[in-house]
Scaffold this motif. Structure first.
Motif, PDB file in Angstrom:
ATOM      1  N   UNK B  50     -10.558  -5.487  -1.291  1.00  0.00           N
ATOM      2  CA  UNK B  50     -10.107  -6.379  -1.062  1.00  0.00           C
ATOM      3  C   UNK B  50      -8.990  -5.060  -0.305  1.00  0.00           C
ATOM      4  N   UNK B  51      -8.498  -4.912  -2.727  1.00  0.00           N
ATOM      5  CA  UNK B  51      -7.243  -3.838  -2.629  1.00  0.00           C
ATOM      6  C   UNK B  51      -7.142  -2.670  -1.929  1.00  0.00           C
ATOM      7  N   UNK B  52      -8.025  -2.031  -1.342  1.00  0.00           N
ATOM      8  CA  UNK B  52      -8.175  -0.988  -0.945  1.00  0.00           C
ATOM      9  C   UNK B  52      -7.887  -0.893   0.213  1.00  0.00           C
ATOM     10  N   UNK B  59      -3.202  -6.893  -4.876  1.00  0.00           N
ATOM     11  CA  UNK B  59      -3.414  -6.284  -6.036  1.00  0.00           C
ATOM     12  C   UNK B  59      -1.825  -6.255  -5.848  1.00  0.00           C
ATOM     13  N   UNK B  60      -1.570  -4.890  -5.945  1.00  0.00           N
ATOM     14  CA  UNK B  60      -0.469  -3.948  -6.567  1.00  0.00           C
ATOM     15  C   UNK B  60       0.118  -3.170  -4.397  1.00  0.00           C
ATOM     16  N   UNK B  61       1.473  -4.055  -5.332  1.00  0.00           N
ATOM     17  CA  UNK B  61       2.539  -3.956  -4.329  1.00  0.00           C
ATOM     18  C   UNK B  61       3.255  -2.292  -4.207  1.00  0.00           C
ATOM     19  N   UNK B  62       4.484  -2.440  -3.205  1.00  0.00           N
ATOM     20  CA  UNK B  62       4.984  -1.995  -3.524  1.00  0.00           C
ATOM     21  C   UNK B  62       4.837  -0.512  -3.232  1.00  0.00           C
ATOM     22  N   UNK B  63       3.350  -0.179  -2.204  1.00  0.00           N
ATOM     23  CA  UNK B  63       2.508   1.210  -1.797  1.00  0.00           C
ATOM     24  C   UNK B  63       3.669   1.760  -0.681  1.00  0.00           C
ATOM     25  N   UNK B  64       4.214   3.174  -1.429  1.00  0.00           N
ATOM     26  CA  UNK B  64       4.410   3.933  -0.462  1.00  0.00           C
ATOM     27  C   UNK B  64       3.728   5.087   0.128  1.00  0.00           C
ATOM     28  N   UNK B  65       4.161   6.295   1.191  1.00  0.00           N
ATOM     29  CA  UNK B  65       3.599   7.424   1.482  1.00  0.00           C
ATOM     30  C   UNK B  65       3.664   8.299   0.776  1.00  0.00           C
TER      31      UNK B  65
END
Lengths: 322, 322, 322
Positions: B50-52, B59-65
């Motif tokens: 699900x995170x993938x 799961x992990x937040x604050x993803x950026x390019x």
């Protein structure tokens, strides 16, 4: 950091208002009382019991004929200790509720009751001694699932993945405790299973051998239901009450038979609703999907909706068909 | 302390009785066998998947390019390792069940089968390579939820909170593994989703694009169901079996088409029940709430209950109305 | 060890394909955006609120008149801090979604909006100040459960074990936040309750006092439903939409009244379906199990299925009966 929020000088006022609201209503607080079973502990007991009755599937894996006796010898005392504590709490809770001044004392002198400690010890042992018999019933339930579901691969899959089997297993634990008149714990157990499986079986229901619920979600089996052997239910089936008799003051009368009797070998298909304490489904009856039934059926009866009363139209023009 | 409970000298006897009950019935124990997938590990894999597939939501937040490539590069090998291990266990479990003497060996010599290790490696990679295609399907499912629910705010809300979308997502993972003939794991995955969402989709069902289940609870989609594109279901819908053919010895015949076929663009409203492997709902059909249907419908059909057969009374006197 | 699986030199390629799939579809990724409430934190807030409104049942036990004030004084700031943070995230999330370039800044200059920080502080305090009033409503709900269920032992059991009461409690939290126009958080709260209880109440529904849902699983209460005081529902009841009006471009029109109005004192039995924004169930009406209703009822109406249209056969020959 700048964004951290603090209630500040309003905190004492707000705390007082909330605490006052506790004392304004004794139905929604458990204050100044000592005894209450723990939901968390009760659920942990259920999970340890699952490990005990289905060895190798739940909890520890890789059990062999060499290590299994040590495993059980370690697991069993842990279950016993926890179960004793929760039964003790539940018995004291009931006495406290009834006004006993010292529910965890040696006995309530006025009533000559056996002490909760002694009752809890006895019932804990009696429950544990029933484990082999419970396992026999569970094996028949697992077999019923295999026999009843063409999609079932084998018994491993059923124990690992079938919610109906999980719900019935937890019910069988809870029913044992219910029969011993342990308060509250049985209901906490079945409501945990209800949350996980969508099946609501009251611990007071009486259910025979080789019972299977397929797909599980939405099944309700009321407190005074009686179910024979080799019965199969599908999702969404309700075995419920028709209406509740009230006393002359308009209060519900508790404890009467309000839910159906289902004889051996009955099958009830998806979303059927069967209501009433006088309703008896005769041996071998088959109740079709979506049937709503408040009367008894003879043996071997097949009850289904008549040619469904449907209105079928297409965009080219309305046609009525079956 | 005084209230601590110990089984005492009855412990060895009780342990022996329970262990004997294990050996009395081989259907409800997993002893002296080596291989079994782990439910806990399988559920963890689902959560990592699900995170993938929904990055930034689970799961992990604050993803950026800038960081997303490193995030995926870290997450993916973890998933691969766990998934491989469970697929390996499941494949060995199936061979062990069939009597293979050394299921985790290089191969079963007698049958010339490929080793479970090699099969598990291949299937793990094949599954992971399908992730972009799975994501395409999920995007269409999320869009279908938005298009189908006037209460939906945006796609973020749908991914964060819609149980129907969660159930379909987990089904899509499970179906990929089912198609690769990975045993047991797919069913553990969908039953986890069933527990969380109330939706029971068998991993074997075949479901097209842009599929949406609103409100979710109580939906059952059987093993041999076929569903086209742009289909919408509501809570409580059953796509089930009418009856099960048995062989001459009275045993269920497994593996036949028992569940309906639902063509593109069909909508089925709440609590409708559609049964039977020969039942085909024609393209664009609309099946009304609470309808019970065991026959096929033409294209663009609209099937609903006739003017409901209700009895309406008031306390002043009985009147019958629609 | 020999069986450990590694993706190997295909890892970079696979990572790139997956990351590309993120950028191919902006509906299923939350990248390069800063704000999103956390589901885990939101669920933790709900659990702390349960501890706050039902003291002694959830979380810490053994509360007394001596320690309860300290307990609340410790719990309340923790809730406030977490709730503020999630409300802040949700408000920023909504502004970011609408294109605001600096949603967590002092204000969006172009729109003269109050800063999300200030709004979140105000709404957090307003919510906490409502706790005593919420508790009053909950006490009436608990009493309604006791009055409505002959199987209920006392209020302790109801608070500890009744899923309908849990679902309504979480709805009452969520509805307060919904009224204050806090985005997303209310829905995450009610969907958590939905997962645990099988009851799907949209936070926007308006529900009066003394509301009880027995057995719980499968109940759906839509966004624009209005329910009066002293209403009782059973499992599987849907209060839903009849059909959705679309605008001239074929898109759903959002925000209209699509769900029924249920007046004071109505009871709706298991698996009944009541649809439509114009449907009004008159004061004191009783809707029978499995009824499908899309029209209004007068006051004190009793609506039930006519003599059920069933076909009863036995193996000795077919007979048609009620």
């Amino acid at each position: 950091m700048p964004r951290k929020f603090q209630i500040g000088d309003q905190l004492p006022v707000l705390v007082d208002r909330i605490v006052e609201s506790y004392y304004a209503d004794d139905r929604t607080r458990h204050l100044d009382r000592v005894h209450l079973p723990s939901r968390r502990e009760t659920i942990e007991i259920v999970q340890m019991l699952l490990e005990l009755v289905y060895p190798g599937y739940y909890g520890r894996q890789n059990l062999t004929r060499h290590n299994v006796r040590f495993h059980v010898g370690e697991l069993l005392p842990k279950i016993a200790e926890k179960l004793y504590e929760q039964i003790f709490q539940a018995l004291c809770w009931a006495r406290e509720f009834e006004g006993c001044p010292q529910p965890d004392g040696p006995a309530c002198e006025s009533t000559q009751l056996t002490s909760c400690d002694r009752l809890a010890r006895e019932r804990t042992m009696r429950f544990l001694e029933r484990i082999p018999e419970i396992r026999e019933m569970l094996a028949a339930d697992v077999q019923a699932a295999y026999d009843g579901d063409p999609a079932a691969v084998n018994c491993d899959e059923i124990i690992m993945a079938y919610p109906g089997v999980l719900a019935v297993t937890v019910y069988r634990f809870a029913h044992e405790l219910h029969v011993m008149e342990v308060p509250l714990i049985p209901r906490i157990m079945t409501e945990w299973a209800h949350a996980v499986t969508g099946v609501d079986i009251h611990p007071g229901a009486r259910i025979g051998r080789s019972f299977f619920i397929d797909h599980a979600t939405g099944v309700v089996i009321g407190e005074t239901t009686e179910i024979g052997d080799h019965v199969k239910l599908y999702q969404g089936v309700t075995l419920g009450a028709l209406s509740f008799p009230k006393d002359e003051r308009g209060r519900l009368i508790r404890g009467q038979k309000r839910h159906p009797t289902v004889r051996d070998g009955v099958t009830i298909y998806a979303n059927a609703t069967v209501l009433g304490g006088q309703t008896v489904l005769g041996r071998g009856s088959v109740i079709g999907a979506s049937v709503f039934l408040t009367t008894s059926t003879p043996e071997q009866a097949s009850v289904r909706l008549k040619d469904p009363d449907l209105q079928v139209a297409t965009r080219d023009g309305a046609k009525t068909a079956s």
